[in-house]
Design a protein around this motif. Structure first.
Motif, PDB file in Angstrom:
ATOM      1  N   SER A  43       0.830  -1.213   0.000  1.00  0.00           N
ATOM      2  CA  SER A  43       0.000   0.000   0.000  1.00  0.00           C
ATOM      3  C   SER A  43       0.858   1.254   0.000  1.00  0.00           C
ATOM      4  CB  SER A  43      -0.942  -0.001   1.208  1.00  0.00           C
ATOM      5  OG  SER A  43      -1.919  -1.013   1.083  1.00  0.00           O
ATOM      6  N   ASP A  44       1.990   1.224   0.695  1.00  0.00           N
ATOM      7  CA  ASP A  44       2.930   2.350   0.620  1.00  0.00           C
ATOM      8  C   ASP A  44       3.354   2.584  -0.823  1.00  0.00           C
ATOM      9  OD1 ASP A  44       2.932   2.729   3.365  1.00  0.00           O
ATOM     10  OD2 ASP A  44       4.825   1.686   3.702  1.00  0.00           O
ATOM     11  N   VAL A  45       3.676   1.494  -1.498  1.00  0.00           N
ATOM     12  CA  VAL A  45       4.162   1.580  -2.869  1.00  0.00           C
ATOM     13  C   VAL A  45       3.089   2.155  -3.784  1.00  0.00           C
ATOM     14  CG1 VAL A  45       4.918   0.214  -4.864  1.00  0.00           C
ATOM     15  CG2 VAL A  45       5.837  -0.280  -2.584  1.00  0.00           C
ATOM     16  N   TYR A  46       1.866   1.657  -3.661  1.00  0.00           N
ATOM     17  CA  TYR A  46       0.791   2.111  -4.552  1.00  0.00           C
ATOM     18  C   TYR A  46       0.425   3.565  -4.279  1.00  0.00           C
ATOM     19  CZ  TYR A  46      -3.570   2.478  -7.093  1.00  0.00           C
ATOM     20  OH  TYR A  46      -4.551   2.898  -7.950  1.00  0.00           O
ATOM     21  N   PHE A  47       0.161   3.893  -3.016  1.00  0.00           N
ATOM     22  CA  PHE A  47      -0.254   5.253  -2.705  1.00  0.00           C
ATOM     23  C   PHE A  47       0.836   6.257  -3.066  1.00  0.00           C
ATOM     24  CE2 PHE A  47      -3.081   3.287   0.753  1.00  0.00           C
ATOM     25  CZ  PHE A  47      -4.187   3.272  -0.089  1.00  0.00           C
ATOM     26  N   ALA A  48       2.073   5.928  -2.753  1.00  0.00           N
ATOM     27  CA  ALA A  48       3.160   6.857  -3.046  1.00  0.00           C
ATOM     28  C   ALA A  48       3.341   7.031  -4.548  1.00  0.00           C
ATOM     29  CB  ALA A  48       4.459   6.367  -2.413  1.00  0.00           C
ATOM     30  N   HIS A  71     -10.896   5.007   3.690  1.00  0.00           N
ATOM     31  CA  HIS A  71     -10.074   6.092   4.239  1.00  0.00           C
ATOM     32  C   HIS A  71      -9.206   5.615   5.402  1.00  0.00           C
ATOM     33  CE1 HIS A  71      -8.777  10.114   5.140  1.00  0.00           C
ATOM     34  NE2 HIS A  71      -9.303  10.073   6.355  1.00  0.00           N
ATOM     35  N   GLU A  72      -9.685   4.637   6.157  1.00  0.00           N
ATOM     36  CA  GLU A  72      -8.873   4.122   7.263  1.00  0.00           C
ATOM     37  C   GLU A  72      -7.594   3.468   6.749  1.00  0.00           C
ATOM     38  OE1 GLU A  72     -11.158   1.569   9.734  1.00  0.00           O
ATOM     39  OE2 GLU A  72     -12.577   3.147  10.347  1.00  0.00           O
ATOM     40  N   LEU A  73      -7.688   2.755   5.645  1.00  0.00           N
ATOM     41  CA  LEU A  73      -6.481   2.173   5.036  1.00  0.00           C
ATOM     42  C   LEU A  73      -5.539   3.276   4.570  1.00  0.00           C
ATOM     43  CD1 LEU A  73      -4.799  -0.156   3.795  1.00  0.00           C
ATOM     44  CD2 LEU A  73      -6.180   0.116   1.713  1.00  0.00           C
ATOM     45  N   VAL A  74      -6.072   4.261   3.879  1.00  0.00           N
ATOM     46  CA  VAL A  74      -5.227   5.348   3.390  1.00  0.00           C
ATOM     47  C   VAL A  74      -4.503   6.019   4.553  1.00  0.00           C
ATOM     48  CG1 VAL A  74      -5.186   7.538   2.158  1.00  0.00           C
ATOM     49  CG2 VAL A  74      -6.742   5.728   1.401  1.00  0.00           C
ATOM     50  N   TRP A 198      -9.565  -9.433  -5.018  1.00  0.00           N
ATOM     51  CA  TRP A 198      -8.472  -8.491  -5.208  1.00  0.00           C
ATOM     52  C   TRP A 198      -8.845  -7.120  -4.654  1.00  0.00           C
ATOM     53  CZ3 TRP A 198      -3.505  -8.922  -6.528  1.00  0.00           C
ATOM     54  CH2 TRP A 198      -3.084 -10.140  -7.059  1.00  0.00           C
ATOM     55  N   LEU A 199     -10.076  -6.715  -4.870  1.00  0.00           N
ATOM     56  CA  LEU A 199     -10.515  -5.426  -4.361  1.00  0.00           C
ATOM     57  C   LEU A 199     -10.547  -5.414  -2.839  1.00  0.00           C
ATOM     58  CD1 LEU A 199     -13.337  -4.849  -6.971  1.00  0.00           C
ATOM     59  CD2 LEU A 199     -11.167  -3.607  -6.830  1.00  0.00           C
ATOM     60  N   LEU A 200     -10.997  -6.506  -2.232  1.00  0.00           N
ATOM     61  CA  LEU A 200     -10.997  -6.589  -0.772  1.00  0.00           C
ATOM     62  C   LEU A 200      -9.575  -6.565  -0.230  1.00  0.00           C
ATOM     63  CD1 LEU A 200     -13.800  -9.255  -0.264  1.00  0.00           C
ATOM     64  CD2 LEU A 200     -13.847  -6.906   0.590  1.00  0.00           C
ATOM     65  N   ARG A 201      -8.671  -7.180  -0.935  1.00  0.00           N
ATOM     66  CA  ARG A 201      -7.282  -7.264  -0.482  1.00  0.00           C
ATOM     67  C   ARG A 201      -6.574  -5.923  -0.562  1.00  0.00           C
ATOM     68  NH1 ARG A 201      -3.882 -11.506  -3.793  1.00  0.00           N
ATOM     69  NH2 ARG A 201      -5.673 -12.755  -3.106  1.00  0.00           N
ATOM     70  N   THR A 202      -6.913  -5.107  -1.551  1.00  0.00           N
ATOM     71  CA  THR A 202      -6.125  -3.901  -1.808  1.00  0.00           C
ATOM     72  C   THR A 202      -6.817  -2.599  -1.429  1.00  0.00           C
ATOM     73  OG1 THR A 202      -6.963  -3.801  -4.088  1.00  0.00           O
ATOM     74  CG2 THR A 202      -4.896  -5.008  -3.706  1.00  0.00           C
ATOM     75  N   ARG A 203      -8.148  -2.599  -1.301  1.00  0.00           N
ATOM     76  CA  ARG A 203      -8.878  -1.343  -1.065  1.00  0.00           C
ATOM     77  C   ARG A 203      -9.206  -1.095   0.407  1.00  0.00           C
ATOM     78  NH1 ARG A 203      -7.278  -1.806  -6.227  1.00  0.00           N
ATOM     79  NH2 ARG A 203      -8.348  -0.368  -7.614  1.00  0.00           N
ATOM     80  N   GLY A 204      -8.955  -2.069   1.273  1.00  0.00           N
ATOM     81  CA  GLY A 204      -9.121  -1.838   2.695  1.00  0.00           C
ATOM     82  C   GLY A 204     -10.515  -2.061   3.241  1.00  0.00           C
ATOM     83  N   TRP A 205     -11.383  -2.666   2.459  1.00  0.00           N
ATOM     84  CA  TRP A 205     -12.751  -2.931   2.921  1.00  0.00           C
ATOM     85  C   TRP A 205     -12.844  -4.343   3.475  1.00  0.00           C
ATOM     86  CZ3 TRP A 205     -15.305   1.468   2.951  1.00  0.00           C
ATOM     87  CH2 TRP A 205     -14.996   2.447   1.993  1.00  0.00           C
ATOM     88  N   SER A 206     -13.716  -4.547   4.445  1.00  0.00           N
ATOM     89  CA  SER A 206     -13.949  -5.877   5.005  1.00  0.00           C
ATOM     90  C   SER A 206     -15.053  -6.582   4.232  1.00  0.00           C
ATOM     91  CB  SER A 206     -14.355  -5.772   6.476  1.00  0.00           C
ATOM     92  OG  SER A 206     -15.648  -5.184   6.581  1.00  0.00           O
ATOM     93  N   GLN A 207     -15.185  -7.898   4.475  1.00  0.00           N
ATOM     94  CA  GLN A 207     -16.272  -8.642   3.838  1.00  0.00           C
ATOM     95  C   GLN A 207     -17.613  -8.097   4.295  1.00  0.00           C
ATOM     96  OE1 GLN A 207     -16.102 -11.215   1.358  1.00  0.00           O
ATOM     97  NE2 GLN A 207     -18.210 -10.463   1.300  1.00  0.00           N
ATOM     98  N   ASP A 208     -17.718  -7.684   5.553  1.00  0.00           N
ATOM     99  CA  ASP A 208     -18.972  -7.099   6.040  1.00  0.00           C
ATOM    100  C   ASP A 208     -19.285  -5.798   5.299  1.00  0.00           C
ATOM    101  OD1 ASP A 208     -19.381  -9.151   7.830  1.00  0.00           O
ATOM    102  OD2 ASP A 208     -18.615  -8.052   9.562  1.00  0.00           O
ATOM    103  N   ASP A 209     -18.263  -4.988   5.062  1.00  0.00           N
ATOM    104  CA  ASP A 209     -18.464  -3.757   4.291  1.00  0.00           C
ATOM    105  C   ASP A 209     -18.987  -4.093   2.899  1.00  0.00           C
ATOM    106  OD1 ASP A 209     -17.378  -2.103   6.330  1.00  0.00           O
ATOM    107  OD2 ASP A 209     -15.341  -2.364   5.544  1.00  0.00           O
ATOM    108  N   LEU A 284      -7.023 -11.807 -11.749  1.00  0.00           N
ATOM    109  CA  LEU A 284      -7.274 -10.423 -11.385  1.00  0.00           C
ATOM    110  C   LEU A 284      -8.664  -9.950 -11.783  1.00  0.00           C
ATOM    111  CD1 LEU A 284      -6.218  -7.688 -10.311  1.00  0.00           C
ATOM    112  CD2 LEU A 284      -5.325  -7.257 -12.619  1.00  0.00           C
ATOM    113  N   PHE A 285      -9.112 -10.339 -12.965  1.00  0.00           N
ATOM    114  CA  PHE A 285     -10.347  -9.801 -13.506  1.00  0.00           C
ATOM    115  C   PHE A 285     -11.506 -10.787 -13.389  1.00  0.00           C
ATOM    116  CE2 PHE A 285      -6.842  -7.815 -15.884  1.00  0.00           C
ATOM    117  CZ  PHE A 285      -7.045  -6.510 -15.516  1.00  0.00           C
ATOM    118  N   GLY A 286     -12.724 -10.250 -13.436  1.00  0.00           N
ATOM    119  CA  GLY A 286     -13.919 -11.090 -13.381  1.00  0.00           C
ATOM    120  C   GLY A 286     -14.504 -11.134 -11.995  1.00  0.00           C
TER     121      GLY A 286
END
Length: 288
Positions: A43-48, A71-74, A198-209, A284-286
């Motif tokens: 996440s440091d790498v991507y955001f930076a 936003h909590e992940l960011v 992939w989105l759950l892994r990288t975007r910081g959202w939980s399964q409940d979210d 990655l896709f689908g």
């Protein structure tokens, strides 16, 4: 500007350019280069690497401009990343990673080819018609110098075109009243976006979210019980892309029908080679 282009011509061109731009974020070379600056977490790498063009901005700016990250992940990574590596150093390291990545995926011969120089020329010509107002990520990147080497200039132009459309797409998502998570849940459900895992892994959202966002979309009649898009949801996603096309038409109309067709042909050729070289994870896709 020229007359109107064939339907979705600009979008097809963008889709190829966007994936070529995005390949660097999946490249081990980016992690290696930014790791040398002390940025080791993905996440440091991507955001930076994506935010550095805006300068040492805070978490609120990154959340706002990236749109679909929690936003909590960011906040766990920004602005701390700038205390480790200055934005200018990140941008220099990113371009080194782009060079290594494109040479590895496409080959030195392709990088040095007349076709690559033509790709850069066409993409940069399209960029001439992009505009800064209300497009913060595009505007920040537009202030960066154009690299001299054609393959780097091509990637730079692809980045500008990607962020120009992306900024406009956020406007469309907000007009449709899709929040950050609903936007990616509905895109994933369409089968055209990244897979949910992939989105759950990288975007910081939980399964409940994620489940809560699906429930909200069902309440609006946009998703079905099985987790796919309803007819209404499919039509909404179609309209979102059409509206984004409208906001993003200027660079492609400026390039003209023949130029767009040629840039699309070249970009798809590079993209096919990059996919074959393993530019992206197979899952990655689908909707998987």
């Amino acid at each position: 500007m020229s007359t109107s282009l064939p339907a979705r011509a600009g979008r097809r061109c963008h889709n190829a350019l966007n994936l070529l731009h995005s390949a660097v974020y999946f490249s081990p070379d980016l992690g290696t280069e930014l790791g040398s600056l002390g940025l080791g977490h993905p996440s440091d790498v991507y955001f930076a690497s994506r935010a550095a063009a805006m300068g040492p901005v805070g978490a609120a700016v990154v959340t706002s401009t990236f749109y679909n990250f929690n936003h909590e992940l960011v906040g766990r990574h920004v602005p701390q990343i700038w205390r480790t590596a200055e934005p200018e150093a990140v941008l220099t390291a990113r371009m080194r990673a782009v060079d290594t990545t494109l040479r590895r995926l496409l080959g030195d011969e392709a990088v040095a080819s007349a076709e690559m120089a033509e790709s850069a020329e066409l993409a940069l010509r399209a960029v001439e018609a992009c505009t800064r107002p209300a497009r913060p990520l595009y505007a920040a990147h537009a202030d960066l110098p154009v690299p001299e080497q054609p393959h780097l200039a091509f990637w730079h132009a692809a980045t500008l075109l990607r962020e120009h459309r992306g900024d406009g797409h956020i406007v469309v998502l907000m007009a449709a009243e899709l929040d950050a998570l609903e936007a990616i849940v509905s895109h994933s459900a369409s089968g055209k976006g990244q897979a949910a895992k992939w989105l759950l892994r990288t975007r910081g959202w939980s399964q409940d979210d994620w489940t809560a966002a699906e429930d909200r979309l069902r309440e609006r009649g946009l998703m079905d019980a099985e987790g796919g898009l309803s007819e209404t949801g499919t039509e909404l996603r179609r309209q979102l892309e059409t509206d984004t096309d409208r906001l993003d038409r200027a660079p492609y109309e400026h390039l003209g029908e023949a130029g767009v067709a040629r840039l699309t042909e070249l970009a798809n050729g590079w993209l096919t080679t990059a996919f074959a070289a393993g530019a992206f994870p197979a899952d990655l896709f689908g909707q998987a």
